[in-house]
Design a protein around this motif. Structure first.
Motif: not given
Length: 404
Positions: A137-139, A146-148, A283-285
């Motif tokens: 999900l966070l990629d 796929g993330r959804l 996530y990145a932030q």
């Protein structure tokens, strides 16, 4: 299994190494590791790039032997994934030595088996915090479909807004997924981010000056939130006993446990509230904001990326010549005066020197004397709007450089 591998290595080095590979992947299965962590383990063990491709999920993961993820096509020794049409794993080496070739075959087979187990687990209902689903999900490079799907498995509404909170050190909170060395939680915006219990938070006023910061702090004082928001000169919020009231130690007595010789402080950071599709950004932030938490000195143990805004962009330039010169100047002053870090942080965060003196629990004339000394050492004023802005940037650059 590891003990048997050790005995086998003494008898037959090749067989012992193969058994160690089996034991390593078994441990990954027990830890419910995600796909990227599994491929990374294979690359590190093999000493060459390894990868995974699942066409049915539009998924490809390739990792270099140093652990970095990188794009690339299947190459070298490939093994199909059982139960997934067209899916393969690969090890990018064509070994000429028979012993090395057999080792690579065992490694690739175990990689395929472990990857299939992870895919089976993430293809059905999984518990909240499942590392493989959270990782997908966070990629940001993964396919949106796929993330959804991962979001649905985790019970996250496609129409909702969520924040990502990352946490380093200490016990993991319930429902957290382990991604590398971090505990990761995803919370609806209606829920407060899961900061470390009793942690201090990075006050937004460190990025502001003047009456706006004063108004924000005054409004917040009425909220009686269980996690106190303290200025960077403090590090531990101590809730008052008996319910809704709260109290904090004087700033002069507050230190990060690590800086006092204790265990490493629990540190956490939250990303901005975003829709499910943009959770990789949150996530990145959050990971970037975690670098602004205190590691071995007084400072905040929780930072909210949404309050920092453009200050996060300073991470990209923290190694530039101008940043290096600015931080070196600041470090020389901090080394000469043990009280300088708390003093400068309070001056940067507060709307006036009197307010900063109150935070530091010193008389305003004492603070004025210290500021005069620091102004001479730094070569610029720190109480004017322009000087306070420069000081704030210098403090943030210093923290980014210390937490690369």
């Amino acid at each position: 299994m590891r003990e048997l591998a050790g005995r086998m290595r003494a008898i037959d080095p090749g067989a012992g190494a193969a058994l160690q590979v089996v034991a390593h992947f078994d441990a990954l299965v027990e830890a419910r590791a995600g796909l990227e962590a599994t491929v990374r383990a294979a690359a590190v063990l093999a000493g060459c790039a390894a990868g995974l491709e699942v066409p049915g999920r539009r998924l490809r993961v390739r990792v270099e032997p140093d652990g970095r993820r990188a794009d690339g096509q299947p190459a070298g020794l490939s093994v199909p994934l059982p139960g997934y049409a067209g899916a393969v794993v690969w090890v990018e080496r064509v070994a000429e030595d028979p012993g090395r070739a057999e080792f690579d075959r065992v490694l690739a087979d175990r990689l395929a088996t472990t990857a299939a187990i992870v895919l089976d687990r993430t293809g059905a209902a999984v518990p909240p915090g499942d590392p493989a689903s959270v990782e997908l999900l966070l990629d940001a490079t993964a396919d949106e479909t796929g993330r959804l799907a991962a979001a649905r498995r985790l019970g996250l509404s496609a129409d909702g807004s969520f924040t990502v909170t990352v946490r380093a050190n200490g016990p993991f909170p319930p429902g957290a997924a382990r991604l590398g060395d971090l505990a990761v939680t995803i919370d609806p915006v209606a829920s407060p981010p899961r900061a470390a219990p009793g942690s201090a938070r990075f006050d937004a006023s460190v990025t502001q000056v003047g009456a706006a910061a004063t108004a924000e702090r005054a409004a917040e004082a009425k909220l009686e939130r269980p996690v106190a928001r303290m200025r960077e000169v403090g590090a531990i919020a101590v809730p008052a006993s008996g319910g809704s009231g709260r109290a904090a130690r004087p700033a002069s007595a507050v230190v990060n446990p690590a800086s006092a010789g204790g265990p490493p402080a629990v540190r956490s950071a939250s990303g901005p509230a975003v829709p499910v599709r943009e959770l990789p950004v949150s996530y990145a932030q959050a990971v970037l904001a975690l670098r602004l938490t205190a590691v071995d000195e007084p400072g905040p143990s929780h930072v909210d990326a949404a309050e920092l805004g453009g200050l996060l962009a300073l991470a990209d330039g923290c190694d530039s010549p101008a940043a290096t010169a600015e931080v070196s100047r600041l470090d020389r002053v901090l080394a000469a005066h043990p009280w300088a870090l708390a003093t400068l942080t309070a001056v940067a965060a507060e709307p006036s020197l009197r307010a900063a003196a109150a935070v530091l629990h010193v008389h305003h004339s004492t603070l004025q004397s210290r500021v005069d000394l620091l102004v001479q050492a730094l070569g610029y004023g720190v109480a004017s709007p322009a000087g306070r802005t420069r000081l704030t940037v210098a403090l943030v650059l210093r923290r980014f450089r210390r937490t690369r």
